[in-house]
Design an enzyme around this catalytic site. Structure first.
Site, mmCIF file in Angstrom:
data_model
loop_
_atom_site.group_PDB
_atom_site.id
_atom_site.type_symbol
_atom_site.label_atom_id
_atom_site.label_comp_id
_atom_site.label_asym_id
_atom_site.label_seq_id
_atom_site.Cartn_x
_atom_site.Cartn_y
_atom_site.Cartn_z
ATOM 1 N N LYS A 14 9.769 76.773 45.201
ATOM 2 C CA LYS A 14 9.487 77.975 46.004
ATOM 3 C C LYS A 14 8.166 78.611 45.586
ATOM 4 O O LYS A 14 7.356 78.974 46.417
ATOM 5 C CB LYS A 14 10.599 79.026 45.826
ATOM 6 C CG LYS A 14 11.970 78.575 46.260
ATOM 7 C CD LYS A 14 12.987 79.710 46.143
ATOM 8 C CE LYS A 14 13.207 80.191 44.724
ATOM 9 N NZ LYS A 14 13.971 79.250 43.863
ATOM 10 N N ARG A 89 18.430 87.583 46.370
ATOM 11 C CA ARG A 89 19.102 86.540 45.620
ATOM 12 C C ARG A 89 20.618 86.708 45.615
ATOM 13 O O ARG A 89 21.321 85.915 45.047
ATOM 14 C CB ARG A 89 18.617 86.609 44.179
ATOM 15 C CG ARG A 89 18.230 85.276 43.593
ATOM 16 C CD ARG A 89 17.765 85.579 42.175
ATOM 17 N NE ARG A 89 17.443 84.394 41.448
ATOM 18 C CZ ARG A 89 16.232 83.884 41.351
ATOM 19 N NH1 ARG A 89 15.231 84.439 41.980
ATOM 20 N NH2 ARG A 89 16.032 82.812 40.625
ATOM 21 N N ARG A 128 9.334 71.164 33.222
ATOM 22 C CA ARG A 128 8.483 72.346 33.354
ATOM 23 C C ARG A 128 8.380 73.105 32.036
ATOM 24 O O ARG A 128 7.341 73.656 31.703
ATOM 25 C CB ARG A 128 9.115 73.231 34.429
ATOM 26 C CG ARG A 128 8.278 74.313 34.977
ATOM 27 C CD ARG A 128 8.857 74.851 36.264
ATOM 28 N NE ARG A 128 10.154 75.494 36.070
ATOM 29 C CZ ARG A 128 10.783 76.163 37.041
ATOM 30 N NH1 ARG A 128 10.245 76.239 38.235
ATOM 31 N NH2 ARG A 128 11.936 76.738 36.811
ATOM 32 N N ARG A 130 9.716 76.011 30.921
ATOM 33 C CA ARG A 130 9.676 77.463 30.820
ATOM 34 C C ARG A 130 10.761 77.912 29.837
ATOM 35 O O ARG A 130 11.662 77.144 29.529
ATOM 36 C CB ARG A 130 9.951 78.038 32.221
ATOM 37 C CG ARG A 130 9.191 79.292 32.540
ATOM 38 C CD ARG A 130 9.306 79.627 34.006
ATOM 39 N NE ARG A 130 10.691 79.915 34.396
ATOM 40 C CZ ARG A 130 11.080 80.045 35.648
ATOM 41 N NH1 ARG A 130 10.211 79.872 36.629
ATOM 42 N NH2 ARG A 130 12.328 80.324 35.926
ATOM 43 N N ARG A 141 21.913 78.604 35.823
ATOM 44 C CA ARG A 141 21.125 79.116 36.958
ATOM 45 C C ARG A 141 21.546 78.451 38.260
ATOM 46 O O ARG A 141 21.608 79.091 39.301
ATOM 47 C CB ARG A 141 19.633 78.900 36.694
ATOM 48 C CG ARG A 141 19.070 80.034 35.834
ATOM 49 C CD ARG A 141 17.816 79.631 35.108
ATOM 50 N NE ARG A 141 16.721 79.268 35.975
ATOM 51 C CZ ARG A 141 15.750 78.410 35.626
ATOM 52 N NH1 ARG A 141 15.768 77.843 34.442
ATOM 53 N NH2 ARG A 141 14.790 78.143 36.463
#
Ligand code: ADP
Length: 193
Positions: A14, A89, A128, A130, A141
């Site tokens: 996104k 969300r 990634r 993070r 998540r």
């Protein structure tokens, strides 16, 4: 005028796609995740309150998010539109946004749903790196997404605003697929995007 919401599971891309379109359409990319990460880094009150939820892969409580969105959407740079990434969300946030937009006389053109299979999401997030991209947190998540965010797909299907895009292809391809649903200001003036 370009007003878009980006939906989709964590790791769907996104942020990347919203950034690309934001540049193309010249409207601000408003990412609640980016805003919260900046607040954590700057150790503001918001950041201190949000940090624990974020590192556990939980949603930050609505009362920390809603005023922030109201204020952000009242800034001058939103006059030509906005791309919302990571908000709404959950159903409460979506209802808040509906009311807020009615209040400020705006409508969202399109809600983009980026579709990517779970295996691919996990692979992407693990690569990634993070702070919240650890396997157990990623799993949480995804669960939070299924429980709280996925119901918004039906909600926006019902309102006729939803457009689904296959996010499981090359980045540039995804951007091209998105462009058919997104009317930039340049398009409105009759110029090909
Ligand atoms: P991703 O979609 O990859 O999980 P984001 O950057 O959108 O990444 O969000 C990171 C974290 O920030 C979320 O897991 C959550 O803790 C918090 N967050 C972001 N947006 C919201 C929101 N609208 N409501 C509540 N929490 C949020």
């Amino acid at each position: 005028m370009t007003r878009l919401i980006f939906l989709g599971p964590p790791g769907a891309g996104k942020g990347t796609q919203a950034k690309a379109l934001s540049g193309m359409c010249n409207v601000p990319h408003i990412s609640t995740g980016d805003i919260l990460r900046a607040a954590v880094k700057a150790e503001t009150e918001l950041g201190q309150k949000a940090e624990g939820y974020m590192s556990a892969g939980e949603l930050v409580p609505d009362d920390l998010i809603l005023d922030l969105i109201r204020e952000r959407l009242s800034e001058n740079d939103t006059a030509t539109g906005w791309l919302l990434d990571g908000f709404p969300r959950n159903v409460e946030q979506a209802e808040f946004l509906n009311k807020l937009l009615a209040e400020i006389n705006q409508t969202c053109d399109v809600v983009i749903n980026l579709e990517v299979p779970d295996d691919e999401l996990v692979t992407r997030m693990l690569s990634r790196g993070r702070a919240d991209d650890k396997e157990a947190v990623i799993r949480n998540r995804l669960e939070v997404y299924r429980e709280q965010t996925e119901p918004l797909i039906d909600l926006y299907k019902g309102s006729g605003q939803l457009r689904s895009v296959d996010g499981n292809q090359e980045m540039q391809r995804v951007t091209e697929a998105l462009q058919q649903f997104v009317q930039c200001e340049v398009n409105a003036k009759g110029v090909e995007a």
